[in-house]
Write a protein that holds these residues in place. Structure first.
Motif, short mmCIF file in Angstrom:
data_model
loop_
_atom_site.label_atom_id
_atom_site.label_comp_id
_atom_site.label_asym_id
_atom_site.label_seq_id
_atom_site.Cartn_x
_atom_site.Cartn_y
_atom_site.Cartn_z
N PHE A 256 -4.76 0.56 -6.06
CA PHE A 256 -5.96 0.60 -6.38
C PHE A 256 -6.81 0.36 -7.71
O PHE A 256 -8.05 0.52 -7.55
N GLU A 257 -6.10 0.25 -8.41
CA GLU A 257 -6.81 0.05 -9.98
C GLU A 257 -7.26 -1.20 -10.25
O GLU A 257 -6.92 -2.21 -9.47
N ARG A 258 -8.38 -1.43 -10.82
CA ARG A 258 -9.23 -2.73 -11.04
C ARG A 258 -8.14 -3.62 -11.66
O ARG A 258 -7.57 -3.23 -12.70
N SER B 203 -9.75 -2.18 -5.27
CA SER B 203 -10.24 -1.19 -5.89
C SER B 203 -11.89 -1.20 -5.46
O SER B 203 -12.53 0.00 -5.40
N LYS C 49 -11.66 0.97 -2.18
CA LYS C 49 -11.74 2.45 -2.82
C LYS C 49 -13.01 3.05 -3.00
O LYS C 49 -13.26 4.17 -2.74
N THR C 50 -13.33 2.45 -4.09
CA THR C 50 -14.85 2.74 -4.73
C THR C 50 -15.89 3.15 -3.55
O THR C 50 -16.65 4.00 -3.29
#
Length: 401
Positions: free
Chosen positions: A350-352, A369, A372-373
């Motif tokens: 999920f990291e950008r 990402s 998730k945000t």
């Protein structure tokens, strides 16, 4: 201030007590003076009437009431050791006089002591105020390393505590600001890297088309299709970054409403139908009669990105989207039977701008990402479990209020 009020009230109370005590002593002293003076006068009257029967009672009364003129007999009194200018005529009044002097002295002494204490208190208050002013000055200069030593509940201590809280908040904001700058720098670097490849490819292909007038039509069309693909990639990246920026800046106002989960899933399937058909992916749903309080538009954005990710990794496979609800939460599950995610990539999925080992060349690492945000901004929670070559499952949970 409460402390000053308490101090003044206590001082006034003690002053009143001492004044009452002084008044009692003064009353006792004056009463003794009255008695001794009356006894002395009675003795003089008795002697006068006995020795001089010719003197009438009226004359004596007029003398006692100061209605007759008299000459100063101080020399006569001094002759017999009586000094009216500095002593009481009656010796017995000397003790009563001490009562009066004592009460006056006590009042004066207490007044001076109270004044000294109050001035000392004001000095302490001034010192504490200057300390607070210095702390505020340090905060203004960017020094947030303050320590509060006083734990009392007076006003200045409460103010000190509020200043400490403000300093802590400013320190956190400064730290967050530094982190935001670092994140922004990293994001700009990542964005630059993501845009560089498609832009370079577009420039090279445009130059080839312009420089080669004899380029075959098929190759020209192939170049144009590649340009279109890279342009779409850039457009998707820019739009996703704008959405993330709005979410990060709290500029998005979610419009919550009661929505059927099935309507959300149906719209997401509609958004990904072409992609699923091209890759031969079959989509199944089971989301009947479940209501969720959310912003439909933004949640569709999140779920669509997750489904797209599953489609990319499930060529000729199946994706099943289900929804369930209990007393604690509403759950949306998106499960595929594709290539799966490696254990090394799973914690970073999920990291950008993160691209796993199984990511396609077209992936920019921003869709999950963004999903998730969006979900977390609406109070939800997303998790993923996966097994290599067996598929992945994304689970979204919204806890019931």
């Amino acid at each position: 201030m409460k402390n000053a009020q308490k101090f003044v009230c206590a001082g006034l109370a003690i002053t009143i007590v001492f004044c009452v005590i002084s008044a009692v002593f003064t009353f006792i002293g004056l009463e003794n003076i009255r008695k001794t003076s009356n006894d002395t006068i009675n003795q003089l009257v008795n002697i006068l009437l006995e020795k001089y029967p010719d003197v009438s009672e009226k004359e004596v009364a007029e003398i006692l009431n100061n209605k007759t003129e008299y000459t100063d007999n101080s020399e006569f009194l001094n002759k017999y050791g009586i000094h009216p200018e500095k002593d009481w005529v009656s010796y017995n009044n000397q003790g009563s006089y001490k009562y009066v002097i004592l009460s006056v002295s006590v009042c004066i002494a207490f007044g001076l002591a109270f004044a000294v204490l109050f001035l000392g208190y004001l000095k302490i208050q001034k010192k504490q105020t200057m300390d607070i002013a210095k702390r505020i000055e340090r905060i203004n200069l960017g020094d947030y390393s303050l320590q509060i030593d006083r734990n009392s509940e007076d006003e200045l201590s409460l103010l000190d505590n509020q200043i400490y809280r403000t300093a802590v908040k400013f320190r956190e904001q400064a730290e967050n600001s530094n982190k935001d700058k670092e994140n922004l720098q990293k994001s700009l670097s990542d964005i630059s890297h993501q845009l560089k490849t498609p832009l370079t490819s577009i420039i090279v292909m445009v130059d080839n088309i312009l420089d080669d007038d004899d380029m075959p039509l098929e190759i020209r069309r192939e170049f144009l299709n590649d340009i279109k693909h890279n342009t779409n990639t850039i457009s998707f990246l820019v739009q996703s970054l704008l959405k993330l920026s709005k979410l990060d800046a709290e500029a998005v106002k979610f419009r919550y409403e009661q929505v059927e989960v099935k309507s959300i899933v149906d719209e997401c399937i509609k958004n990904t139908a072409v992609m699923a058909e091209i890759l031969g992916v079959r989509l199944e749903t089971d989301c009947n009669d479940i209501i969720l309080n959310c912003d439909k538009k933004w949640l569709c954005e999140a779920v669509t990105n997750i489904i797209k990710n599953c489609i990319e990794h499930s060529q000729n496979g199946n994706i099943k989207i289900t929804a369930d609800q209990n007393k604690l939460y509403t759950k949306i599950s998106i499960k595929d039977n594709g290539s799966g995610i490696t254990k090394e990539d799973l914690p970073h999925i999920f990291e950008r701008f993160y691209k796993g080992k199984n990511s396609s060349d077209d992936s920019v690492g921003i869709g999950l990402s963004l999903a998730k945000t969006i979900i977390e901004k609406q109070g939800g929670y997303i998790s993923v479990s996966s097994e290599l070559n067996k598929g992945s499952e994304f689970v979204i949970k919204f806890f019931n209020n």
